[in-house]
Design an enzyme around this catalytic site. Structure first.
Site, mmCIF file in Angstrom:
data_model
loop_
_atom_site.group_PDB
_atom_site.id
_atom_site.type_symbol
_atom_site.label_atom_id
_atom_site.label_comp_id
_atom_site.label_asym_id
_atom_site.label_seq_id
_atom_site.Cartn_x
_atom_site.Cartn_y
_atom_site.Cartn_z
ATOM 1 N N CYS A 181 24.035 -29.914 44.106
ATOM 2 C CA CYS A 181 24.124 -30.763 45.295
ATOM 3 C C CYS A 181 23.580 -32.152 45.006
ATOM 4 O O CYS A 181 22.882 -32.382 44.020
ATOM 5 C CB CYS A 181 23.311 -30.169 46.448
ATOM 6 S SG CYS A 181 23.748 -28.482 46.906
ATOM 7 N N ASP A 196 15.471 -72.216 33.713
ATOM 8 C CA ASP A 196 16.603 -72.590 34.564
ATOM 9 C C ASP A 196 16.115 -73.520 35.672
ATOM 10 O O ASP A 196 15.153 -73.215 36.389
ATOM 11 C CB ASP A 196 17.219 -71.327 35.158
ATOM 12 C CG ASP A 196 18.473 -71.619 35.951
ATOM 13 O OD1 ASP A 196 19.551 -71.615 35.347
ATOM 14 O OD2 ASP A 196 18.359 -71.867 37.160
#
Length: 498
Positions: free
Chosen positions: A32, A438
């Site tokens: 399951c 950056d």
């Protein structure tokens, strides 16, 4: 996670763990998903498996009540940079269907025997079983979501014959394909000319990933809005075209994929690449929980929970786009890519304004570089990278890890740590990349936390490992929002102009 952590997850029926592991119950012979509504089994009767393939090989069948194959995948294959994670990314991309186990092993640098031994030890199943489970999952999706003929579904999912398809569906789901199809609540009408599927994902989902893709979209190849994205692309057996739409107002907030044209043999890789593009296997609750601990990000995470990290549907294309986009604005990069797109060929499946394919590495190396403008060194670098990819000297993709990607890309002229980090984020889904140099990241930090004393906080956000790529996404969005606010503030109104 250890046994008891997993057991507590199934006892709480926590859907966040669906697809991340599977619960097999010895007394019933079924496996399951963690959120299965059935009564929690006794701990002594439970065995946990990393993959559904391992549960299959151990003799268990899928639960008919919770349908464990109908869930998002696990983010573990991006988190894990080991052989198992790299192999699973390639298996999901259909490498075994195209090249067999030998082809997969060759790409990973191992023999087929070594690969089988390692995967069986790490994941509980060998490569053939893992590929079989992937085919079964694709087949189930098509059976319950479309009106395709069963024979077409068999080959689209990667099975070599209808008989093999019927046997696998019967073994995995304990149902015939017809019976499995009958469990569907909704299915496309038989007259539909397009293949339409719902894409499962874990809540919450922030649709900002569509904005990210839309502002970078190249007309004729891509089209995007704040809730949709469409494009053409080149796959192993031909040209394809797809569109993904998000409807936050509809019940269940579905993500719907419409494939206007695709060779059925390429359908499974297309599904895998679209899922990677939108980061649909992410665990946003775990990610947001970690990011919230940093005061610089807490407000952003609370405002936009479930942020995703955009992936890539073509690794070679992404490298070219990264090289063109470094050190320039998003708008300038898009302008350059629009010019470069003229080197591509017309799509064999044009529609809805999408009529071209992004140029191949060979096309860029031969003529495309001549369409670029700017410093000659940058143009030469793009051309050299394209030539290396076209000749096969540079071969990288979903099966790489971060160190391996760096070793391949850094020797290229014009490629530095930023480019490698950006490619790693988008191609292999590396979750722990922080692009410290950056400019947008630095601007995002200033805009998010101007009043926070950062003296005690690490500048590289190391406390947030292994989720720093998602921190980068929040910082990029903050920088973009700050830039838009500044632009609006500086733009005079009509009354002021008078």
């Amino acid at each position: 996670m250890d046994f008891w952590q997993r057991y507590r997850a199934i006892d709480a029926r926590d859907p966040r763990f669906d697809g991340q592991f599977y619960t097999a119950v010895r007394t019933t012979g079924i496996y399951c998903r963690p959120s299965c509504p059935a009564r929690t089994p006794k701990a002594g009767n439970v065995t946990f498996y990393e993959t559904s393939a391992a549960a299959h090989d151990a003799g268990y069948r899928a639960c008919k009540r919770c349908l464990p194959e109908a869930v998002p995948g696990t983010p573990a294959w991006n988190l894990r940079s080991d052989l198992a994670g790299r192999a699973m990314r390639l298996i999901n991309d259909g490498v075994i269907n195209r090249d067999g186990v030998e082809g997969l092993a060759s790409r990973l640098g191992y023999s087929a025997r070594q690969l089988n031994r390692i995967l069986s030890h790490e994941l509980g199943a060998g490569p053939l079983s893992l590929a079989r489970a992937s085919r079964a999952q694709t087949a189930r999706t098509l059976l319950v979501s479309t009106s395709m003929k069963a024979a077409d579904i068999a080959f689209a999912a990667g099975f070599s014959s209808v008989r093999q398809f019927n046997e696998t569906i019967g073994e995995v789901f304990a149902m015939t394909p017809t019976a499995l199809r009958a469990t569907a609540h909704h299915r496309a009408p038989a007259s539909s000319t397009a293949l339409t599927l719902n894409l499962p994902y874990r809540e919450p989902f922030d649709p900002g990933v569509f904005d990210f893709l839309a502002v970078r979209a190249v007309p004729g190849i891509e089209a995007g809005t704040s809730t949709s994205y469409a494009r053409t692309l080149r796959l192993a057996h031909g040209d394809a075209r797809f569109r993904v739409e998000y409807d936050a107002a509809a019940p269940g907030r579905p993500l719907v994929l419409t494939s206007g044209a695709v060779d059925l043999r390429d359908l499974a890789p297309l599904l895998s690449r679209v899922r990677r593009l939108l980061d649909l296997d992410a665990d946003p609750v775990a990610i947001d929980g970690a990011l919230t601990a940093d005061p610089r990000l807490a407000a952003s995470v609370a405002h936009t929970p479930g942020m995703r990290m955009p992936g890539a549907v073509d690794p070679q294309e992404l490298l070219i786009r990264a090289m063109i986009g470094q050190q320039v604005t998003v708008a300038a990069a898009r302008t350059a890519l629009v010019r470069l797109s003229a080197a591509g060929t017309a799509s064999a499946v044009p529609a809805d304004g999408l009529h071209r394919l992004f140029p191949t590495a060979a096309q860029i190396a031969q003529t495309g570089f001549g369409l670029l403008r700017g410093p000659q060194r940058r143009i030469d670098s793009v051309r050299a990278a394209a030539e290396a990819m076209a000749s096969g000297d540079l071969d990288f993709g979903y099966g790489d890890d971060l160190p391996g990607l760096g070793a391949k890309l850094l020797p290229l002229a014009g490629v530095g740590p930023w480019t490698v980090g950006y490619v790693a984020m988008r191609v292999i889904g590396a979750p722990d990349v922080f692009l410290a140099n950056d400019a947008a990241v630095r601007n995002g930090i200033r805009s998010l936390a101007p009043a926070i004393d950062g003296a005690t906080l690490s500048p590289d956000f190391r406390e947030l490992s292994p989720w720093r790529s998602y921190a980068t996404m929040h910082l990029w969005r903050a920088a973009a929002q700050a830039a838009r606010s500044t632009t609006r503030a500086q733009t005079p109104t009509k009354e002021a102009k008078k």
